[in-house]
Write a protein that holds these residues in place. Structure first.
Motif, PDB file in Angstrom:
ATOM      1  N   CYS A  44       0.821  -1.346   0.131  1.00 23.91           N
ATOM      2  CA  CYS A  44       0.076   0.114  -0.144  1.00 23.91           C
ATOM      3  C   CYS A  44       0.943   1.267  -0.025  1.00 23.91           C
ATOM      4  CB  CYS A  44      -1.005   0.064   1.236  1.00 23.91           C
ATOM      5  SG  CYS A  44      -2.207  -1.346   1.248  1.00 23.91           S
ATOM      6  N   ALA A  47       2.113   1.706  -3.603  1.00 24.58           N
ATOM      7  CA  ALA A  47       1.151   2.159  -4.534  1.00 24.58           C
ATOM      8  C   ALA A  47       0.745   3.472  -4.171  1.00 24.58           C
ATOM      9  CB  ALA A  47       0.033   1.258  -4.322  1.00 24.58           C
ATOM     10  N   GLN A 112       5.735  -6.093 -10.501  1.00 24.89           N
ATOM     11  CA  GLN A 112       5.972  -5.004  -9.653  1.00 24.89           C
ATOM     12  C   GLN A 112       7.350  -5.657  -9.084  1.00 24.89           C
ATOM     13  OE1 GLN A 112       4.817  -1.855  -9.368  1.00 24.89           O
ATOM     14  NE2 GLN A 112       6.407  -1.764  -8.548  1.00 24.89           N
ATOM     15  N   TRP A 380      -1.081  -7.003  -3.322  1.00 26.88           N
ATOM     16  CA  TRP A 380      -1.098  -6.075  -4.327  1.00 26.88           C
ATOM     17  C   TRP A 380      -2.554  -5.535  -4.712  1.00 26.88           C
ATOM     18  CZ3 TRP A 380       2.035  -2.753  -5.409  1.00 26.88           C
ATOM     19  CH2 TRP A 380       2.053  -1.686  -6.374  1.00 26.88           C
ATOM     20  N   ARG A 384      -4.247  -1.815  -4.673  1.00 29.54           N
ATOM     21  CA  ARG A 384      -4.880  -1.006  -5.769  1.00 29.54           C
ATOM     22  C   ARG A 384      -6.358  -0.751  -5.263  1.00 29.54           C
ATOM     23  NH1 ARG A 384      -1.299   0.849  -8.023  1.00 29.54           N
ATOM     24  NH2 ARG A 384      -2.822   1.376  -9.867  1.00 29.54           N
TER      25      ARG A 384
END
Length: 407
Positions: A44, A47, A112, A380, A384
């Motif tokens: 997190c 992102a 990633q 992940w 998102r």
């Protein structure tokens, strides 16, 4: 050989590569404060920071050394749950949407990590969910497979003969799903480094005491400091005082894992190709994956959470039990000693599916909890979903992962 009662992933030199991260002291301002520095919290942070959102992350102990370091290190494209049960609860379209979301995340997370040049032993690894070689379990598993295929999921059925050829195990068949294997602790450190390089601020040894929300934002307080932000991401299932109302959605249990000494040449010949992880449902869930250095990792044996006084005895007992069960799977491994063993506190939801999203009673909170059993891909996926929620641009399917699913 003595057994080290500590997570295997923490005992391999990665800790020496960790940069120091200070305690939170004094008052700070941010757009988002993240509570929890495991793989999900660090995903997190990456992102949000990559989207130019100011981030402060608070970890009670040390980054990645809690539930992440005690995990299985698998990236899965399916949940540790029944697709048929999910269809019964929410309908075929919703079940398919949730499974497809995890499948996409299982592809995006390794991509990633490669962009970050993460040194986390990332490699492709299928997962075989196998049925015991008895008619009824085999029929149930085949029904699960047919339900997934009817909904359009790209999972494969593996015949008993093919299972035996690849794993040297008898079975009633298996469902094959794609995925990857990695060192979860090293992957967590890679996410943390990527987030920090994009401006995220990390604080260790900063357990959260209070989380209070109001009209102008949220205040997260530790013993020595506080952070005022627009929103808080709860990426830990730790029993925070201000979130007691959510405890009814989570059931704690304690799982166990062992890592063996290296297999001998004769043992390697006896266990098959070692190309896939193997998961058994009956009589209770067990998972076997093969590690670098010709070692086996075997996990399961979950039981209800216990007092601290009973944990040490339970770990010794479960270590012996798992090694015995491994020798039943592969008699040629009899006598192979365990080198590491550890326990892990897990939280299951009522429907065995994780939460990633909002709760109507906590308007400035974004949650990512209950994902420990579902592989690293959930981290992940949650990152998102929560970023979209913070930006006010949620996708329609995101609502399936929030608490509205069960409220």
């Amino acid at each position: 050989m003595s057994v080290q009662h500590a997570p295997f992933w923490l005992d391999r030199g990665a800790r020496s590569r960790r940069p120091p991260m200070p305690r939170l002291r004094g008052a700070a301002q941010s757009d988002v404060v993240i509570v929890g520095g495991g793989l999900t919290g660090c995903a997190c942070a990456l992102a949000f920071a990559a989207a130019k959102v100011r981030v402060v992350l608070l970890e009670a102990e040390a980054i990645g050394q809690g539930g992440t370091a005690r995990g299985q290190g698998l990236v899965r494209e399916d949940y540790e749950a029944s697709f048929r049960d999910t269809v019964a609860a929410y309908g075929t379209a919703s079940a398919r949407t949730m499974w497809e979301a995890l499948r996409r995340a299982s592809l995006e997370l390794p991509a990633q990590l490669r962009r970050l040049d993460a040194r986390c032993e990332l490699q492709p690894a299928d997962l075989l969910t196998i049925a015991p070689p008895r008619p009824e379990p085999a029929r149930l598993l085949e029904r699960e497979y047919r339900a997934r295929r009817a909904a359009g999921l790209r999972h494969a059925w593996v015949t008993p003969r093919s299972v035996a050829a690849g794993t040297a195990l008898e079975s009633g068949g298996a469902i094959r799903t794609r995925g990857a294997a990695l060192d979860p602790y090293a992957a967590c450190l890679a996410f943390a480094a990527g987030a920090r390089s994009r401006g995220a601020v990390f604080h260790e040894k900063s357990p959260v005491a209070r989380v209070r929300h109001g009209r102008d934002g949220v205040e997260v307080t530790t013993e020595a400091g506080s952070v005022h932000a627009q929103a808080v991401v709860i990426a830990t299932a730790a029993p925070l005082r201000d979130l007691r109302a959510l405890r009814r959605h989570l059931k704690p249990s304690r799982g166990y894992a062992v890592v063996t000494a290296p297999l001998t040449a004769a043992m390697r010949r006896a266990v098959g190709q070692r190309a896939a992880a193997v998961r058994q449902e009956n009589p209770s869930a067990r998972l076997l994956r093969w590690l670098p250095g010709d070692r086996a990792m075997f996990s399961g044996g979950d039981q209800p959470e216990m007092t601290a006084a009973g944990r040490e005895r339970a770990l010794v007992q479960r270590t012996g039990q798992l090694m015995y069960e491994l020798s039943l799977l592969y008699p040629d491994l009899s006598g192979l000693p365990p080198a590491w063993s550890w326990d892990a506190l897990c939280y299951d939801t009522a429907d065995r599916l994780p939460f990633a999203g909002t709760h109507r009673n906590f308007p400035r909170h974004l949650f990512a909890i209950g994902g420990g059993r579902h592989g690293a891909g959930f981290s992940w996926l949650a990152a998102r979903i929560l970023l979209r929620a913070f930006q006010g641009r949620p996708e329609k399917a995101d609502a399936l992962f929030g608490f509205a699913r069960v409220l």
